[in-house]
Design an enzyme around this catalytic site. Structure first.
Site, PDB file in Angstrom:
ATOM      1  N   PHE A 268      33.951  29.464  37.989  1.00  0.00           N
ATOM      2  CA  PHE A 268      33.956  29.985  39.362  1.00  0.00           C
ATOM      3  C   PHE A 268      34.828  29.086  40.229  1.00  0.00           C
ATOM      4  O   PHE A 268      34.628  27.883  40.329  1.00  0.00           O
ATOM      5  CB  PHE A 268      32.540  30.088  39.929  1.00  0.00           C
ATOM      6  CG  PHE A 268      32.499  30.947  41.160  1.00  0.00           C
ATOM      7  CD1 PHE A 268      32.620  32.328  41.070  1.00  0.00           C
ATOM      8  CD2 PHE A 268      32.375  30.374  42.426  1.00  0.00           C
ATOM      9  CE1 PHE A 268      32.615  33.131  42.210  1.00  0.00           C
ATOM     10  CE2 PHE A 268      32.369  31.167  43.571  1.00  0.00           C
ATOM     11  CZ  PHE A 268      32.489  32.546  43.464  1.00  0.00           C
TER      12      PHE A 268
ATOM     13  N   GLU B 221      47.494  39.027  45.657  1.00  0.00           N
ATOM     14  CA  GLU B 221      46.068  38.891  45.331  1.00  0.00           C
ATOM     15  C   GLU B 221      45.742  37.424  45.061  1.00  0.00           C
ATOM     16  O   GLU B 221      46.614  36.653  44.659  1.00  0.00           O
ATOM     17  CB  GLU B 221      45.797  39.777  44.099  1.00  0.00           C
ATOM     18  CG  GLU B 221      44.420  39.741  43.496  1.00  0.00           C
ATOM     19  CD  GLU B 221      43.325  40.276  44.396  1.00  0.00           C
ATOM     20  OE1 GLU B 221      43.061  39.633  45.432  1.00  0.00           O
ATOM     21  OE2 GLU B 221      42.708  41.296  44.039  1.00  0.00           O
ATOM     22  N   ASP B 222      44.508  37.041  45.293  1.00  0.00           N
ATOM     23  CA  ASP B 222      44.114  35.665  44.994  1.00  0.00           C
ATOM     24  C   ASP B 222      43.847  35.472  43.511  1.00  0.00           C
ATOM     25  O   ASP B 222      44.384  34.566  42.882  1.00  0.00           O
ATOM     26  CB  ASP B 222      42.890  35.229  45.830  1.00  0.00           C
ATOM     27  CG  ASP B 222      41.701  36.178  45.697  1.00  0.00           C
ATOM     28  OD1 ASP B 222      41.812  37.228  45.030  1.00  0.00           O
ATOM     29  OD2 ASP B 222      40.639  35.858  46.275  1.00  0.00           O
TER      30      ASP B 222
ATOM     31  N   ARG C  30      36.978  28.122  51.890  1.00  0.00           N
ATOM     32  CA  ARG C  30      38.315  28.735  51.938  1.00  0.00           C
ATOM     33  C   ARG C  30      39.350  27.740  52.445  1.00  0.00           C
ATOM     34  O   ARG C  30      40.528  27.840  52.148  1.00  0.00           O
ATOM     35  CB  ARG C  30      38.316  29.958  52.867  1.00  0.00           C
ATOM     36  CG  ARG C  30      37.485  31.130  52.385  1.00  0.00           C
ATOM     37  CD  ARG C  30      37.818  32.369  53.206  1.00  0.00           C
ATOM     38  NE  ARG C  30      36.797  33.403  53.100  1.00  0.00           N
ATOM     39  CZ  ARG C  30      36.754  34.336  52.152  1.00  0.00           C
ATOM     40  NH1 ARG C  30      37.665  34.346  51.207  1.00  0.00           N
ATOM     41  NH2 ARG C  30      35.811  35.250  52.146  1.00  0.00           N
TER      42      ARG C  30
ATOM     43  N   ASP D  10      40.225  38.990  38.088  1.00  0.00           N
ATOM     44  CA  ASP D  10      39.084  38.558  37.281  1.00  0.00           C
ATOM     45  C   ASP D  10      38.716  39.716  36.341  1.00  0.00           C
ATOM     46  O   ASP D  10      39.357  39.892  35.317  1.00  0.00           O
ATOM     47  CB  ASP D  10      37.970  38.179  38.261  1.00  0.00           C
ATOM     48  CG  ASP D  10      36.731  37.617  37.599  1.00  0.00           C
ATOM     49  OD1 ASP D  10      36.806  37.133  36.471  1.00  0.00           O
ATOM     50  OD2 ASP D  10      35.654  37.667  38.236  1.00  0.00           O
TER      51      ASP D  10
HETATM   52  P1  5GP Z   1      37.769  41.391  40.068  1.00  0.00           P
HETATM   53  O1  5GP Z   1      37.559  42.705  40.735  1.00  0.00           O
HETATM   54  O2  5GP Z   1      39.076  41.261  39.362  1.00  0.00           O
HETATM   55  O3  5GP Z   1      36.612  41.057  39.176  1.00  0.00           O
HETATM   56  O4  5GP Z   1      37.713  40.269  41.140  1.00  0.00           O
HETATM   57  C1  5GP Z   1      38.122  40.541  42.373  1.00  0.00           C
HETATM   58  C2  5GP Z   1      37.814  39.523  43.375  1.00  0.00           C
HETATM   59  O5  5GP Z   1      36.672  38.767  43.052  1.00  0.00           O
HETATM   60  C3  5GP Z   1      38.931  38.531  43.500  1.00  0.00           C
HETATM   61  O6  5GP Z   1      39.971  39.043  44.274  1.00  0.00           O
HETATM   62  C4  5GP Z   1      38.199  37.433  44.177  1.00  0.00           C
HETATM   63  O7  5GP Z   1      38.168  37.674  45.553  1.00  0.00           O
HETATM   64  C5  5GP Z   1      36.821  37.513  43.564  1.00  0.00           C
HETATM   65  N1  5GP Z   1      36.722  36.524  42.484  1.00  0.00           N
HETATM   66  C6  5GP Z   1      37.033  36.641  41.189  1.00  0.00           C
HETATM   67  N2  5GP Z   1      36.852  35.486  40.525  1.00  0.00           N
HETATM   68  C7  5GP Z   1      36.430  34.613  41.463  1.00  0.00           C
HETATM   69  C8  5GP Z   1      36.101  33.220  41.421  1.00  0.00           C
HETATM   70  O8  5GP Z   1      36.152  32.522  40.406  1.00  0.00           O
HETATM   71  N3  5GP Z   1      35.720  32.680  42.614  1.00  0.00           N
HETATM   72  C9  5GP Z   1      35.621  33.387  43.759  1.00  0.00           C
HETATM   73  N4  5GP Z   1      35.210  32.776  44.838  1.00  0.00           N
HETATM   74  N5  5GP Z   1      35.949  34.685  43.832  1.00  0.00           N
HETATM   75  C10 5GP Z   1      36.344  35.276  42.690  1.00  0.00           C
HETATM   76 MG    MG Z   2      40.381  39.071  46.174  1.00  0.00          MG
END
Ligand code: 5GP
Ligand code: MG
Length: 177
Positions: free
Chosen positions: A153, A100-101, A166, A104
């Protein structure tokens, strides 16, 4: 849209060092075994590409799944929808490592883990490049972590803002520090 100001948070060389260490950890943990690596599109694609090139453990296959959580903005929608899945036979009884990247709120990652767990892998582990714990809504067990980041962010190294940035080789925060 005016170009936002970007501030570097994690340099390309710090990313490379962290990824080499993650790969060593993974190789130790899976010694004598093999792995199925599953990337979560699209944000993980560069991290995954760099990580797998450092992993010595045999990889049976590399697959991708896709979930959508964010719209075009920077605010999470609160739910994750599976947009691209995987055949059960590719996961069943395998050692699965999810890449996973960023974790959050945890909603996307946990949705992905629940989906894969239902296919009964032998073991299911999570490797994420970034963790943003301040925003967590759903608990997520992270097995391999690159960096903890503050509640800002992030873009770059596969991670987008409205599909852009990206391609940046480092991790940036949008806005001034
Ligand atoms: P979550 O479901 O944990 O809130 O976040 C899932 C996805 O939201 C991450 O896999 C990512 O792709 C995107 N995301 C979360 N935080 C960030 C951020 O700071 N920047 C960006 N561009 N995408 C985010
Ligand atoms: Mg993601």
């Amino acid at each position: 849209m005016p170009e936002p100001h970007l501030t570097e948070l994690i340099s390309a060389s710090d990313l490379a060092d962290a990824i080499a260490k993650l790969a060593q950890q993974i190789d130790r943990d899976y010694a004598g075994q093999s792995l199925v690596v599953i990337g979560i599109l699209k944000g993980s694609f560069i991290f995954l590409a760099d990580l797998v090139r450092q992993i010595q453990t045999p990889l049976e296959r590399i697959e991708f799944i896709r979930l959508s959580s964010y719209g075009s903005g920077t605010v999470s929608a609160g739910t994750a929808k599976l947009e691209l899945g995987i055949a059960e036979a590719k996961i069943r009884d395998r050692n699965v490592l999810v890449v996973e990247d960023i974790v959050d709120t945890g909603i996307t990652t946990q949705t992905a883990l629940d989906y894969l767990e239902a296919y009964r892998p032998a073991a299911l582990k999570l490797c994420t490049l970034l963790d943003k714990p301040e925003r967590r809504q759903v608990p997520v067990a992270i097995d391999y972590l690159g960096f903890t980041v503050p509640n800002v962010f992030i873009v770059g190294y596969g991670i987008d803002y409205d599909e852009k940035y990206r391609q940046l080789p480092a991790i940036y925060q949008v806005g001034e520090v």
